[in-house]
Design an enzyme around this catalytic site. Structure first.
Site, short mmCIF file in Angstrom:
data_model
loop_
_atom_site.label_atom_id
_atom_site.label_comp_id
_atom_site.label_asym_id
_atom_site.label_seq_id
_atom_site.Cartn_x
_atom_site.Cartn_y
_atom_site.Cartn_z
N HIS A 127 0.87 -1.20 0.00
CA HIS A 127 0.00 0.00 0.00
C HIS A 127 0.90 1.24 0.00
CE1 HIS A 127 -3.40 2.45 0.34
NE2 HIS A 127 -3.83 2.17 1.55
N ARG A 289 -3.22 11.97 2.77
CA ARG A 289 -3.34 11.14 1.57
C ARG A 289 -3.53 12.03 0.34
NH1 ARG A 289 -4.92 5.89 1.98
NH2 ARG A 289 -4.25 5.92 -0.20
N1 CP Z 1 -6.24 3.85 4.41
C1 CP Z 1 -6.93 3.55 3.30
O1 CP Z 1 -6.37 3.18 2.26
O2 CP Z 1 -8.27 3.73 3.43
P1 CP Z 1 -9.40 3.32 2.37
O3 CP Z 1 -9.44 1.81 2.33
O4 CP Z 1 -10.64 3.94 2.90
O5 CP Z 1 -9.01 3.85 1.02
N1 NVA Z 2 -4.46 -3.86 5.46
C1 NVA Z 2 -5.70 -3.20 5.16
C2 NVA Z 2 -5.45 -1.77 4.79
C3 NVA Z 2 -6.67 -0.96 4.50
C4 NVA Z 2 -6.38 0.43 4.10
C5 NVA Z 2 -6.41 -3.94 4.04
O1 NVA Z 2 -5.75 -4.35 3.07
O2 NVA Z 2 -7.63 -4.11 4.13
#
Ligand code: CP
Ligand code: NVA
Length: 302
Positions: A127, A289
């Site tokens: 991510h 973000r």
């Molecule tokens: N932290 C994050 O990526 O949040 P969302 O899943 O809401 O995009």
């Molecule tokens: N680890 C989590 C992050 C969400 C922003 C997922 O992948 O669901």
């Protein structure tokens, strides 16, 4: 040559630091960068999202571009059209793609067939946009990112993997504490250690949360069950002792801050009182973000 942001290390250390600095500028002057003027950016989401979707939609708009939100089920991908053809078709209309999906490999494959920037908005493996915004937040709080220590406590998931790679690349220390069997990906650890040879970042993996939070500037956590893992009902039982709560914070330095990428499952990976104590930091992270992704797009699309 087109540039992607899929694995985090497509950027150099200096570029990451420049993005953080520029993100701070954009935070004060949201409409000054018009890099995306007359550009259409596709936002493909095969998983749910609140922050990532909204921050990209608003960010593309503020930079003069047109965001197109595309859900998985609304395209022919859902009926089996392959990534190779999807990428080649989309490249005929769009100037860039942001994609959130399950398979990391699929995003890399898409980037081979889409000849303009591709940004990873979360895969099961990484991510990267989240960690860029988190670094901006750390810069705001500590005035630097190099040399700090981040302790990630919880599941060795996509967010933990990205922290490791970012630490190795930029030069800050990362300790990841998970229950046995839930350690971060070996591939991410290997990459982080390789990058850390240059920056001298310390990379540690442990099963002891108390050890991880010792001397940490940032204690970071994320859900125990990520998107796509909802079927793993038994998983949560393994995480006893891995909550970021008052008891764990007793072992941390007084100046440490707690961060969370959200959404949070209060009472699981973080207690409600600790969440509220650090709510300012956590919602700054969410806000950042927007700014960090705009600074990233400015670099990739210039
Ligand atoms: N932290 C994050 O990526 O949040 P969302 O899943 O809401 O995009
Ligand atoms: N680890 C989590 C992050 C969400 C922003 C997922 O992948 O669901």
């Amino acid at each position: 040559m087109k540039r992607d942001f899929i694995n985090f290390y497509e950027l150099s250390k200096d570029e990451v630091l420049e993005i953080i600095e520029y993100a701070q500028k954009l935070k004060k002057e949201p409409f000054t960068d018009q890099t995306l003027k007359n550009k259409s950016i596709g936002l493909i989401f095969m998983k749910p999202s609140t922050r990532t979707r909204l921050s990209f939609e608003v960010g593309v708009y503020q930079m003069g571009g047109q965001p197109l939100y595309i859900t998985g089920s609304s395209t022919q991908i859902s009926r089996g059209e392959d990534i190779k053809d999807t990428g080649r078709v989309m490249a005929r209309y769009l100037d860039g793609l942001v994609i959130r999906t399950y398979s990391h490999k699929e995003v890399e494959e898409l980037a081979q067939y889409f000849d303009k920037p591709v940004i990873n908005a979360l895969t099961d493996y990484l991510h990267p946009c989240q960690i860029l915004a988190d670094l901006q937040t750390i810069q705001e709080r500590f005035g630097k990112v190099e040399g700090i220590k981040v302790a990630f406590v919880g599941d060795g998931n996509n967010v933990a993997n990205t922290w490791l790679i970012a630490g190795g690349l930029v030069g800050f220390n990362v300790s990841v504490a998970t229950p046995e069997g839930y350690e971060p990906s070996g591939k991410a650890v290997y990459k982080a250690l390789k990058l850390a040879k240059e920056t001298k970042a310390e990379i540690r993996i442990t099963n002891d949360p108390v050890e991880a939070v010792k001397d940490a500037d940032v204690i970071y956590t994320d859900v125990w069950v990520s998107m796509g893992q909802e079927g793993e009902k038994e998983k949560k039982k393994a995480f006893e002792g891995f909550s970021v709560n008052k008891e764990l914070l007793r072992h941390a330095s007084k100046n440490a801050i707690v961060m969370h990428c959200l959404p949070a499952h209060k009472g699981e990976e973080i207690s409600e009182d600790v969440f509220e104590q650090f709510a300012d930091v956590i919602f700054d992270e969410a806000e950042n973000r927007l700014h960090a992704q705009k600074a990233l797009m400015s670099l990739l699309f210039k």
